[in-house]
Each structure stands twice: as C-alpha cells, then as structure tokens.
Design a protein around this motif. Structure first.
Motif, PDB file in Angstrom:
ATOM      1  N   ASP A   1       6.078   8.984   4.453  1.00 57.17           N
ATOM      2  CA  ASP A   1       5.727   8.100   3.341  1.00 57.17           C
ATOM      3  C   ASP A   1       4.301   8.363   2.870  1.00 57.17           C
ATOM      4  O   ASP A   1       3.624   9.255   3.386  1.00 57.17           O
ATOM      5  CB  ASP A   1       5.962   6.622   3.678  1.00 57.17           C
ATOM      6  N   HIS A   2       3.921   7.632   1.871  1.00 51.27           N
ATOM      7  CA  HIS A   2       2.576   7.732   1.306  1.00 51.27           C
ATOM      8  C   HIS A   2       1.883   6.384   1.476  1.00 51.27           C
ATOM      9  O   HIS A   2       2.544   5.355   1.555  1.00 51.27           O
ATOM     10  CB  HIS A   2       2.635   8.064  -0.197  1.00 51.27           C
ATOM     11  N   MET A   3       0.573   6.407   1.523  1.00 50.59           N
ATOM     12  CA  MET A   3      -0.151   5.132   1.543  1.00 50.59           C
ATOM     13  C   MET A   3      -1.408   5.262   0.704  1.00 50.59           C
ATOM     14  O   MET A   3      -2.106   6.280   0.756  1.00 50.59           O
ATOM     15  CB  MET A   3      -0.489   4.731   2.978  1.00 50.59           C
ATOM     16  N   ASN A   4      -1.660   4.233  -0.073  1.00 47.90           N
ATOM     17  CA  ASN A   4      -2.820   4.229  -0.964  1.00 47.90           C
ATOM     18  C   ASN A   4      -3.952   3.418  -0.356  1.00 47.90           C
ATOM     19  O   ASN A   4      -3.721   2.377   0.262  1.00 47.90           O
ATOM     20  CB  ASN A   4      -2.434   3.614  -2.319  1.00 47.90           C
ATOM     21  N   HIS A   5      -5.160   3.893  -0.541  1.00 48.99           N
ATOM     22  CA  HIS A   5      -6.339   3.180  -0.044  1.00 48.99           C
ATOM     23  C   HIS A   5      -7.392   3.131  -1.149  1.00 48.99           C
ATOM     24  O   HIS A   5      -7.568   4.108  -1.874  1.00 48.99           O
ATOM     25  CB  HIS A   5      -6.955   3.899   1.155  1.00 48.99           C
ATOM     26  N   HIS A   6      -8.051   2.015  -1.230  1.00 49.07           N
ATOM     27  CA  HIS A   6      -9.225   1.899  -2.103  1.00 49.07           C
ATOM     28  C   HIS A   6     -10.371   1.456  -1.211  1.00 49.07           C
ATOM     29  O   HIS A   6     -10.295   0.389  -0.599  1.00 49.07           O
ATOM     30  CB  HIS A   6      -8.987   0.858  -3.197  1.00 49.07           C
TER      31      HIS A   6
ATOM     32  N   ALA B   1       8.492   9.143   0.796  1.00 50.47           N
ATOM     33  CA  ALA B   1       9.777   8.429   0.821  1.00 50.47           C
ATOM     34  C   ALA B   1      10.582   8.686  -0.444  1.00 50.47           C
ATOM     35  O   ALA B   1      11.705   8.183  -0.571  1.00 50.47           O
ATOM     36  CB  ALA B   1       9.531   6.933   1.011  1.00 50.47           C
TER      37      ALA B   1
ATOM     38  N   THR C   1       7.899   6.586  11.042  1.00 50.65           N
ATOM     39  CA  THR C   1       7.428   7.523  10.036  1.00 50.65           C
ATOM     40  C   THR C   1       6.772   8.695  10.754  1.00 50.65           C
ATOM     41  O   THR C   1       5.841   8.515  11.515  1.00 50.65           O
ATOM     42  CB  THR C   1       6.402   6.849   9.119  1.00 50.65           C
TER      43      THR C   1
ATOM     44  N   ARG D   1      -8.853   6.447  -2.829  1.00 50.01           N
ATOM     45  CA  ARG D   1      -9.792   6.369  -3.939  1.00 50.01           C
ATOM     46  C   ARG D   1     -11.060   5.718  -3.396  1.00 50.01           C
ATOM     47  O   ARG D   1     -11.028   4.563  -2.989  1.00 50.01           O
ATOM     48  CB  ARG D   1      -9.178   5.569  -5.087  1.00 50.01           C
TER      49      ARG D   1
ATOM     50  N   TRP E   1      14.156   0.639  -2.034  1.00 49.74           N
ATOM     51  CA  TRP E   1      12.845   1.153  -1.635  1.00 49.74           C
ATOM     52  C   TRP E   1      12.226   0.269  -0.549  1.00 49.74           C
ATOM     53  O   TRP E   1      11.721   0.738   0.467  1.00 49.74           O
ATOM     54  CB  TRP E   1      11.926   1.232  -2.856  1.00 49.74           C
TER      55      TRP E   1
ATOM     56  N   GLN F   1     -13.287  -4.930   7.974  1.00 49.76           N
ATOM     57  CA  GLN F   1     -13.433  -4.149   6.747  1.00 49.76           C
ATOM     58  C   GLN F   1     -13.384  -2.648   7.019  1.00 49.76           C
ATOM     59  O   GLN F   1     -13.462  -1.848   6.088  1.00 49.76           O
ATOM     60  CB  GLN F   1     -14.766  -4.498   6.053  1.00 49.76           C
TER      61      GLN F   1
ATOM     62  N   LYS G   1       0.820  -1.223   0.000  1.00 48.14           N
ATOM     63  CA  LYS G   1       0.000   0.000   0.000  1.00 48.14           C
ATOM     64  C   LYS G   1       0.850   1.268   0.000  1.00 48.14           C
ATOM     65  O   LYS G   1       0.402   2.316  -0.459  1.00 48.14           O
ATOM     66  CB  LYS G   1      -0.952  -0.004   1.206  1.00 48.14           C
ATOM     67  N   THR G   2       2.047   1.183   0.545  1.00 50.63           N
ATOM     68  CA  THR G   2       2.907   2.368   0.495  1.00 50.63           C
ATOM     69  C   THR G   2       3.651   2.445  -0.834  1.00 50.63           C
ATOM     70  O   THR G   2       4.272   3.457  -1.130  1.00 50.63           O
ATOM     71  CB  THR G   2       3.965   2.380   1.626  1.00 50.63           C
TER      72      THR G   2
ATOM     73  N   ARG H   1       2.434  10.905   7.255  1.00 49.11           N
ATOM     74  CA  ARG H   1       2.093  10.076   6.095  1.00 49.11           C
ATOM     75  C   ARG H   1       1.017  10.790   5.288  1.00 49.11           C
ATOM     76  O   ARG H   1       0.085  11.359   5.845  1.00 49.11           O
ATOM     77  CB  ARG H   1       1.580   8.728   6.595  1.00 49.11           C
TER      78      ARG H   1
ATOM     79  N   ARG I   1     -15.926  -1.988   2.391  1.00 49.48           N
ATOM     80  CA  ARG I   1     -14.715  -1.382   2.962  1.00 49.48           C
ATOM     81  C   ARG I   1     -15.001   0.061   3.354  1.00 49.48           C
ATOM     82  O   ARG I   1     -15.415   0.857   2.515  1.00 49.48           O
ATOM     83  CB  ARG I   1     -13.600  -1.392   1.925  1.00 49.48           C
TER      84      ARG I   1
END
Lengths: 198, 1031
Positions: B174-179, B631, B293, B301, A181, B254, A129-130, B296, B204
């Motif tokens: 850092d970055h984190m993606n979520h769907h 990052a 960290t 999405r 990374w 969830q 996810k990162t 963040r 979710r």
C-alpha cells in the motif's frame, strides 16, 4: 412517497458480512441523506443574506462547515455549498432557497447522488493516510473542516468530525469502490459496517 | 527438513563467540544455493553468509568472475541475490547486505551457470573477456541485425541478473501519505541529533532510516574500554546514547520514525518517496501465513528536509580487486562489531586515511592475525598509526597494495613502495599471504537524494568527494554527507540543522528558542593525519597489461576499459559512463562512480571538478513494482462505477462492457445463447414489443440561470433561442477546431433551467469544458452548472409497446401522441416516484426515457417489470442499443467520430445554425478551407454485397481492389453489425467524398485474404421517414 428508497450501499454484500469485533475501523452508513447543492455568487450580498436567513446560519468560508439543527452546510468552492438535511425537510428548504435566490444562482437536489458514510475507530487516521494525499493530521484537519480531495482513485468530500471521526460523501456510483477499498485497507485492523440508514 | 541445529550452528566457523547486535538465542535457518545454513536474529543475509564461510555469492556480469561480499550496506555491488520461497514471490537482485535474515528464507545467486561456484561461463569470460572491450555491445551486436536473436540467447544466458516471476504477486502493498514539518533522512548520529533538535520545537518530525534500527555508523561503534578508538557520547556508550535518543523521540507524539525504509526519491517541492520493507517473511520464506502489508510506499510532503544520508566508503582500485575476500575497511569493522562475524583469518589493510586502521584494530581485537596495514602516505603521523604500532601491527607507509592474488578468493597481497603522488611503483613487490583485504580510499558522501531535484553536487577537496550543491528547496545537510566524518562534528551539524529546519517556520522568536544542546563526544583518537586522495593504485605494469583493476563490479568496468574509452575519444563523463555502462547496475555505481571519474581525470590530465559528475535520478535503490502499484491492483486497479440497478443486471446474468469507468450491461444471454443470438432476440423484442435499457450512465448536467439559453447557443452548434419549456433538442458540441466533441439531448425545464445529457464517457470533460468557457471567457453570463449524473437513474423503454407499458405506471402524465409528442418532456409520477420523462429515442421507435432519483431507480425498474410481462418487456444492453441506433444512422461520438470529423462530415449540417447572433464554439474552425474541401472523409452507410457478412469495424476501404500494394485507402468502417430485424448486415463508415458517391462501390481487402464489396448508401437503414418514432 410510499416506496422504499435504496441507499447506495444497501445492496452491497460486503456490508452484511463486515462486522469484525474490535474493528479498527467502523463504517456507519447514513443511507440516503437530503442533499442540496447551493450555487450563489458571494458578491451578491443580498442573495447570500436571503439564503442565510432560510438556513439560519452564515454560509461558511473556505474549507469550513457550519452546523445548525436544520442542516450541515459545507463549503465546496467559492460559489458552491453542499447542504445536508433530513429528507423530510428537503423539499421545503429547496423551495425556500429557490425563492431566496430570485432566479440567480442554483439549488439542485442531489440526494440520490451520494453515499453518506462516517468513519470512526482507532484506525481512522491510518486508513485516511493510506487513502488520501490530503493532510489529515489532527493539527490540520480539525473538526468541522471540509475538503474535496481524492480518496484512493475516487473524488470525495471529507469532513473532520470530533473524536477523530470523519465524514465521507462520495458519488453514488463510486460508493462500492470506496467500500471495497476500505475493506482492503483494513485487512489488518478489521472493519465493521453499521447500517444507520433506517 | 531434519538437520541437526547443532551441526548448523557449528558450521558458522566465522562467527565470533561473543559480541555483536545479534540474538544467539534465536537461530534462523535459511538456504543459499540449496545449502542449509544458520544465522541469528539481527543478522543480515550477508553477515549470515559470511559467518558460514560463504565467499562466492555470484558471478560477474561480463567476465563471469567469482564475486564475494564487499560492503555491509546499501552500496553493495556484488551480493545481490535471488530470494523467494515460492515461484510467485521470486524477487531478484535483493542486496544481501540490507536484507534482514528470515527464518526459512530461500536464496540463491542471481547468475552463475550451472552454479556460481563452478561457472562454465567463466571459461568464456576468460577467453572472450579479452575481446569484450568497452562498448562491446555497441560495437559487436550492431551488425548484422538478423543475427541479434542468436546473440540475444547467449547474452541473456550469460549475463542475466536474476529472474522475475511471471505469476501474479500474492502479497499486499500500500501507500501512505505524510505531511511533516521536518523530514530527517538518516538515523545515524547526524540524523538523530537533527531529529532531537527539531522535535524540541513541537513540530511534526519524521525520521527515516534504511537500516533495521537507528544508529547509522554507531551500530558498529564499540565500548571505549574494549575497542581501540572507542568513543563516548555524553558519557554514554554510543549505542546507549542512540537508545536514549530513540526513546525520547518515540515518546514525542509529534515524532514518527520509520526503519527498514529507504528514501528513494527527492522530487520538486520537497516531495519525497520512501520505500518501507514491512514484512518480507511470507514472500521470502515461502510460508503460507496470511501476510500483512509486505511493503509500503510512503509519499512525504515536507516543509523542510534534513539530509543526513552519510557516506559510502570507496574501495581502492587495484589489480584483481574483485577477488572474494576484498572488502571495504568499514565493512570489515561492521561485520565484526555489529554481527560478530569475522570474514577471514589473515587480514591486510590498505588505507589512504586513518579510518581504515579501525578494521585492523577490530580484527586484532577479535583474535585474528593482522598481516600488515599498507598506507600510501609517506610518513603520516596520527593517533591511529601510533596505536597500531603500539599494538604490534606492521604498518608499511609509502606503500601500496598493487595486486591481489588468488583464484576463487584472496590468498595473498602484492605490496610495493610508491612515489609520493602515488602515481607509480618505485621498487620491488613483495607478496604477503592473507585471505582478506580491507581497503579504504576515503568516503563518498551519499549525495544522491540532494541531486534528484536537479542540483549538481560540487567537489570538495577537503572531503575528497562530491558534496551537495546549492538548491532551491528548503533542504539542510550535515555530517558525513558534507564530508564531516568526525563524530563530534556530525552531532554538532545535526543539532544545528535540526533547529534550522524548524526555524523557517516561525517568523519570530526562533532565535535561541531551540533548547537542544550539542551532545559531547569523548574520543581517544586525538590527532589525525590528512587523508590522501587515492583512487586507483598504480601497478608495476600499465593498467592495460596488469590484471584487471575493477571500478564498477556490477558491470565489470575496469580502469583499463575507462582509459581505453578516453583514447577512443569519449571525454565527457556522461559519454564514458554510457560507453562503459559505468554505474548502470542496480547499485547505480555507489562504490565505483567517483573512482571512475578519477580515472577519467587522470587519463585526460584534468581535475575531478573539471570532469564533473553524472546526473543522479530517482530511485536511489530499486523499488519493487508491488510497492509502486500499492493497493491499486486487481479489482481496485481502476474504480468500477455502478448504476443504481447494477445488482439487478448481475442477477439477470448480464455480460458487462466497460464504458469509461462504468460497468454497463452489454447483453443478457439466456441459457446457452451465443452473443449474436442474444442480441438478435433483444433487438427483435424491442422492435416488435418493448425493450428496456439502463441509461443511467449518461452524463447529466443541470444548467440554471437567466443566461442558460444564450450559453447553450454558444457551446452547441445549433439554435436554442426558440426551444420552449417542455421541449427537448439534440445538440452537437464542437471544439474550437470545429470537430465534433460530444452530443446529446438537452431539455428545457424552464426558461432559465435546462437538463443537458452528454455521452457516458464524455460527462466529466463536457462539464469542465462548460466551466472553462463560463469562467474564463463569459463570466458575465449568469449561469451555474451542477453535475447530476449520479442523482438520476435513467431508464429507457423503447418499442411499439412502450406507451402502453408506461401508461400502466403513471396517472398524472397524458401519454397520448397529441399531449406528449416526440421530443417533449414532462414531469409526473412513475410507479409513485416523481419523475422526469423525456420522449426521445435512440432507436427510432416510440421511446421514453424515465429519470428518477437514483435511490428510486430500482423501484421503478422493478415496477416496469411487474407489469412488463404482457408487453414482452425485454432488457437489452449496449450492444443491442448499438444495433438499434445504427439501423437509424444515429452516430456515437467517439466511435463514428475521432476528433477529425465536422458536423458537415457527418451530414449533420442541419444541426449547425450559421445565423446565430453570437458565434458558437467551432464555427470558425469548421470554415477552414481544409474543412470545406472536396474529398473529406464523410459518414455514409455501407451495405455489404453479401448481406450475411458483417464487415469488420476498422476495415480500410479502397476503390480499386486490383491496385497493387500499397493501395490507396479511401476511408474505414466505424460501426458494423448484423441487424436481425432487417435480416442483413449494416455498417457505417467514413469514406472520402462519400456523400456524393452514394451508390458507388468500395472494397475492403482484409487481413485474412478476403476482399469484401460494399455499396455506399444513406446511413438510415430503417424507416427513413421517421414514422415509427412519431406514433
């Protein structure tokens, strides 16, 4: 062939030191894997059939992979598949596929062009996810699913394996970047490197 | 530092003995402006400052007036502090009201000179303030431009808001993606109810809140028995209900929940960004612990978005309303109930709605004096007012607090009766002694996120505020964001939109399948009086004569200033905003914007909807650059691509050059060699013996199919019809405009199989270019492209000894000149590895390019060195490669061309086949009249008259060095080197009409005052017959 092949990550200093106990992420380096790019138009049914006879499995559809004893076939685009197999089988299958395609389509050996690694451990989901914008939630990224996406700033082919593990195929020249990374991304949870290329 | 903790504890003179969501057993010591202070875990920096009696937290931007804490949340305009334990972690403009207290935290005001308590600038502020009219900067500093530097020093000194460190940020981000199916923004009662409802569906759900814990306004709710206006939800205390809800959500796999996370941007297609403060401990306290960290950035999405962002209380605008001690009513309540901090001793409340009464009840409950509640409404009747009177609180209706009195803080409030419309004062003023003023002008829904995608908010008279407008996104809003401030309504809204947000997903059986029931509220507040739409309170004097009435605290925008700008002709709210800098601060006018619009409306005789609102854009709050970068910093800023022999180059001491993302060996200095010495050595060793170059970075494309040859003829300018298998050819690739885009050698492996090489930097672009033309223009061509750049390690050996060297390592390739000629290609084995060997040359010398699978690259490289010593095998880098190719006049696309150069400009007309049966890309383009005219810039060689002087690359050429400036420039140098082999400098350049002017002279007037003279010549400086390469 008598000389030693150098897998993409074999020379990486990181690989020798990253061996944290109870690491959140384990990286298994499969070293040099036999890899063939297969290109064929799906509407050329007779060619597809001939290819499938060689592989012993139907070419998988969008975002899917197919696994047989001989090989793993990954869908890459509507007319491209990436086939992984033992290096010892590579030449024989390449020749058979070339014959099956009868001058239309392409089979290209890219065994040297990729690093083939596997990510496992409790932190895989968080690390993914990162690293990638793709939806890697287990509801969506089910075992066997293949996706070409960005991983940090590299292009990779990801394949979901069982048990929350994930396969990463990345161009050889970018493998060190991806490893660095991952090393940074696991600062908190620890990373273990397993060389499985022998 | 040894300071008695008991002393620090006792210093918290404004801390209540009990209550609050703080841990008195966990004291935290911090510093503010050099003073040591104590607070508790659970405090924000603001609540801890108030507990210690700190009233002045900074000086105002323009007038340098003392300023205190006004709010308790994200909307705070004044309490923005400089925080950081070390120079490298300095962070400016942190909102103290949002920042959790950290042990060891080092904080100070962002301005105030020499300090905020005794600010010298306030003298200027009070004198010069009268001169600092709206548009002051525009009006004053425009002329004369030459004075700007002296103005700037003063302005920066006077008006700066904090400072950033110039050192590298040591923290990790850092970055984190979520769907997710449903994103819920805000974990107050509405958001919690929505998340609960949505979570029933099994979808979710992600719930995000900017505070340290869930609850929203319920965080300062109270026990119904203990506090007036207490409420209960489902027969539970509100925070018990919250804890219960959080437990249920956390138990659901969830559902994910983030705290300390601000959703700062709402972008198209329900893509949202959120900024999480994970651990600021190290950065803010100066401790050396290795941090996790720090922050963040979440990229979310969402299929549906539920906005439950609540509302911000509007302070009323009255004279001297910026004095420390003036706060919003809800902030007073929150400090008392949530943090057990009471900001003063004697309170006057001024409220235009029932909600403001809560501050009075809480104050009284805390055992301090409520001097009066001033209510501008005439004869309002509600439970709140009845309860206040029953509790013995003086309520003055039909009145207004017109002015605060005091110098460094509130000491009194001037109260006067007003007319029903609250437009003028109707009687004498009276002074009430007090040290705190709490005001409520109503609540402005936090519509910001709802507007980021271009949706304009709409004015709602009932809500007395802007509410979200229509949107094309799957977005739902409820609770205070819609002006529904009653708790029961918030919970009902939340439950409904939470369920709706899921239902867009399943097409059927949605009806009634959400089991969530609406939580029931028990409240003692049964009747409510209608709120009054009051923004700016009238004063006995006009606002231009009255003491300053502040609208935007951060930018010192006053009611008088706004009125003046309307008199100056600024009528659009967008113009008024910019002219006054209204809402331009780091708080983006969260407390001031609506009041400002109301003042504009009053001045122009318009309604608020007619005035309209300005545009809200991301980000909702400032985001640190660290979080934006994530990052992707330092060695991970851009990927570094390595060739299979990279480690060897490192060990050999190579200096590297960046070519695209590749790291290429630039040169290999030995010992104390300078760069030019190393290059001379590498060059001579190659010309006289044999040199070796790692060319693995060249783009390589495998082309297969019956139509491959035809395709090549269309994308390259030259002819491919007769290239036999086993032969190679150089090709130029042009864009449709006829300009050179790429070049390279392509080998014919079989009639339907070619191996194309491209420039290192152009590989990806060329592949997509080929795919574009094949897929969109010529799909009928049966052909496939596969990138094999990474598959092949490419080793180039060049020089007279290269044949002998290669001969040692191969026994199945006949290397004789007859069997393996120039531009031939052979397969065979090199050092036992299956290889493709091309006899091509980028040096003009005998040269072989050996391609082997990448995993064998190092093996072959090592084998060449094993038997290379007796041939003087010398590694050379890209710089020597450049010299070697320039001696032969070989171009580098991108260096000698710049996208405006045709093959004819390069004198490469030989590589253009005009008679191919099918046209080729660029043919029409290069025939345009502009491409065929005289005097185009053309590539020629340049010999400097002084053979030891290297003309700088980029130097501009003139024909007449005596011409006065501006001189007529006729071209520039593209490549320039010193050639050790030729014993002189050589250069190439593009010069107007150069091809017919060979032998003429041009001049290069340089920035350092020198003027160099050079003669135009043929760009092939070495071996024009080509004999060296064809041995």
């Amino acid at each position: 062939m008598t000389t030693t092949a150098r897998p993409p990550l074999a020379h990486n200093a990181l690989g020798r030191t990253a061996s944290a106990e109870n690491a959140g992420l384990t990286i298994t380096d499969h070293g040099v894997t036999g890899l063939l790019v297969l290109r064929v138009k799906p509407e050329r049914v007779e060619l597809v059939k001939a290819v499938e006879t060689v592989l012993g499995v139907a070419l998988p559809g969008a975002l899917q992979s197919a696994t047989v004893d001989l090989a793993v076939v990954r869908w890459m685009s509507p007319d491209a598949w990436l086939i992984s197999l033992e290096m010892t089988e590579r030449e024989r299958i390449e020749a058979a596929l070339v014959q099956a395609l009868d001058g239309h389509g392409a089979v290209v050996d890219v065994s040297g062009g990729y690093a083939h690694i596997e990510l496992s451990g409790p932190s895989v989901l968080e690390v993914l996810k990162t690293s990638t914008a793709y939806d890697v939630h287990p509801d969506n990224f089910v075992p066997g699913k293949v996706v070409g996406t960005t991983f940090a700033k590299a292009t990779v082919l990801l394949r979901a394996l069982g048990g929350g593990s994930c396969e990463v195929l990345v161009r050889r020249s970018l493998a060190d970047y991806v490893l660095l990374w991952l090393d940074k991304a696991t600062t908190d949870v620890g990373m273990r490197y397993v060389n499985n290329s022998e | 530092m040894s300071i008695d903790p008991n002393y620090l504890r006792a210093n918290q003179g404004f801390r209540l003995a009990d209550g609050g969501r703080i841990d008195r057993g966990d004291p935290l010591i911090f510093s503010f402006a050099g003073r040591r202070l104590m607070g508790y875990r659970g405090d924000t920096l603001a609540s801890a400052l108030l507990a210690n009696g700190v009233r002045i937290v900074g000086r105002s931007f323009k007038y340098a007036r003392p300023r205190g804490i006004v709010c308790a949340g994200v909307e705070e305009p004044n309490a923005i502090l400089q925080i950081g334990g070390r120079e490298e972690t300095q962070t400016p403009n942190v909102r103290a009201t949002e920042q959790p207290l950290i042990d060891g935290m080092v904080t100070r005001p962002v301005n105030g000179w020499p300090n905020a308590d005794a600010d010298l600038m306030s003298i200027f502020g009070s004198l010069g303030g009268a001169l600092m009219t709206p548009g002051f900067y525009y009006k004053t500093f425009m002329f004369p431009a030459s004075r700007w530097e002296s103005y700037e020093w003063f302005i920066r000194r006077a008006a700066g808001l904090g400072k950033s460190s110039k050192l590298p940020d040591p923290d990790r981000y850092d970055h984190m993606n979520h769907h997710v199916d449903v994103l819920v923004v805000g974990a107050g009662p509405t958001g919690l109810a929505a998340a609960l409802a949505a979570s029933e569906s099994g979808k979710r759900v992600l719930l995000i809140d900017e505070r340290s814990e869930a609850g929203g306004s319920l965080l300062w709710s109270g026990d119904a028995d203990k506090y007036a206006w207490g409420e209960a939800i489902d027969a539970m205390l509100p925070m018990q209900w919250v804890a219960n809800a959080v437990r249920r959500l956390d138990a659901n796999p969830q559902v994910a929940r983030l705290t300390h996370t601000t959703v700062t941007g709402y972008h198209d297609h329900n893509f949202l960004t959120a900024w999480e403060r994970r651990d600021d401990t190290c950065a803010f306290s100066g401790s050396d612990t290795v941090p996790g960290t720090r922050q963040r950035l979440h990229k979310i999405r969402a299929a549906s978005v539920v906005l439950a962002t609540g509302a911000h209380e509007r302070p009323l605008v009255f004279a001297n309303n910026d004095l420390p001690g003036c706060m919003t009513a809800s902030a007073v309540s929150e400090y008392i109930r949530r943090y057990a901090v009471i900001p003063g001793n004697r309170l006057v409340v001024m409220t235009a709605n029932d909600g403001g009464y809560r501050a009075a009840f809480d104050w009284k409950q805390a055992g301090r004096e409520v001097v009066a509640v001033i209510d501008p409404r005439h004869d309002p009747d509600s439970s709140a007012i009845q309860q206040a009177r029953e509790a013995g609180i003086t309520v003055l209706t039909g009145s207004a607090l017109v002015e605060a009195r005091g110098r460094k803080g509130v000491t009194g409030a001037l109260v006067a009766p007003i007319n029903k419309l609250a437009t003028f004062v109707t009687g004498d003023t009276r002074l009430l002694a007090c040290d705190t003023i709490a005001t409520s002008g109503g609540w402005s829904p936090a519509v910001h996120l709802s507007c980021h995608t271009g949706s304009r908010p709409v004015w709602d008279d009932a809500a007395i505020g802007f509410v979200p407008g229509p949107t094309t996104e799957r977005r739902y809003a409820g609770g205070s964001l819609l002006g529904h401030h009653a708790l029961a309504q918030c919970l009902a809204d939340g439950t409904e939109i939470g369920a709706q947000a899921c239902s867009v997903y399943s097409d059927e059986q949605r009806e009634g399948s959400i089991a969530a029931s609406v939580p029931q509220v028990q409240s003692s507040n049964t009747t409510e009086a209608a709120p009054m739409a009051l923004f700016a309170v009238p004063h006995p004097k006009p606002s231009s004569r009255a003491p300053k009435q502040f609208v935007d605290f951060q930018n010192d925008v006053t009611a008088a200033g706004i009125e003046q700008s309307t008199r100056e002709g600024f009528e659009s709210i967008e113009h008024v905003k910019r002219y006054n800098a209204l809402g331009f601060g780091t708080d983006q006018g969260k407390t001031g914007n609506v009041n400002g619009m109301a003042i504009v409306a009053r001045a122009l005789g318009k309604t608020l909807p007619e005035v309209g609102t300005t545009v809200f854009r991301p980000n909702y709050t400032p985001v640190t650059m660290g979080a934006v970068g994530g990052a992707h910093v330092r060695e991970l800023f851009d990927p570094e691509r390595y060739t299979p022999m990279h480690r060897w180059h490192v060990k050999a001491g190579a200096e590297f050059e960046n070519v695209g993302q590749w790291k290429r060996p630039w040169y290999y200095p030995q010992g104390n060699e300078s760069m030019s010495e190393a290059i001379a050595r590498e060059q001579l060793a190659t010309r006289n013996g044999v040199g070796i170059l790692d060319a693995s970075t060249l783009g390589k494309i495998d082309i297969r199919g019956p139509d491959a040859r035809e395709f090549l003829a269309r994308v390259y300018t030259n002819s491919w019809a007769k290239l036999a298998p086993g032969r190679c050819r150089y090709g130029l690739m042009c864009g449709e405009d006829g300009m050179v885009m790429d070049d390279g050698v392509t080998a014919c492996l079989a009639d339907d199989h070619f191996h194309m090489t491209t420039t290192t930097g152009g590989a990806a672009h060329v592949l997509s270019w080929l795919e574009l033309w094949q897929q969109t223009e010529w799909p009928e061509l049966d052909i496939f492209f596969t990138s094999v750049t990474d598959q092949w390690a490419t080793i180039s050996i060049a020089g007279p000894n290269s044949r002998a060297l290669l001969d040692e390592l191969t026994d199945d390739i006949d290397l004789s000149a007859e069997a393996f000629g120039f531009m031939d290609f052979r397969t065979g084995h090199v050092a036992g590895i299956a290889a493709r060997v091309f006899r091509i040359s980028f040096t003009g010398d005998l040269s072989y390019e050996i391609n082997v699978p990448a995993h064998h690259g190092q093996t072959v490289w090592d084998a060449l060195f094993n038997c290379g010593e007796r041939y003087g095998l010398t590694p050379y880098g890209t710089e020597t490669m450049h010299v070697l190719r320039a001696e032969k006049g070989f171009i580098i696309v991108g260096q000698d061309t710049d996208g405006s150069v045709t093959p004819y400009d390069l004198d490469h007309g030989w590589a253009v086949a005009g008679n191919k049966p099918f046209s080729f890309i660029g043919k029409r383009g290069m025939q345009r009249s502009d491409c065929t005219r005289e005097e185009r810039k053309q590539l020629v060689g340049l010999k400097c008259s002084d053979p030891n002087t290297v003309i700088p690359e980029g130097a501009q050429a003139v024909r007449d060095p005596a011409q006065p400036i501006p001189m007529s420039m006729v071209g520039h140098v593209t490549s320039s080197y010193y050639s050790a082999f030729l014993g002189r400098s050589i250069a190439m350049g593009v010069i107007k009409g150069g091809l017919k002017r060979k032998g003429e002279k041009v001049y290069f007037p340089l920035a350092d005052g020198r003027t160099l003279e050079a003669t135009l010549c043929d760009p092939v400086f070495l071996d024009p017959e080509g004999a060296r390469g064809k041995v």
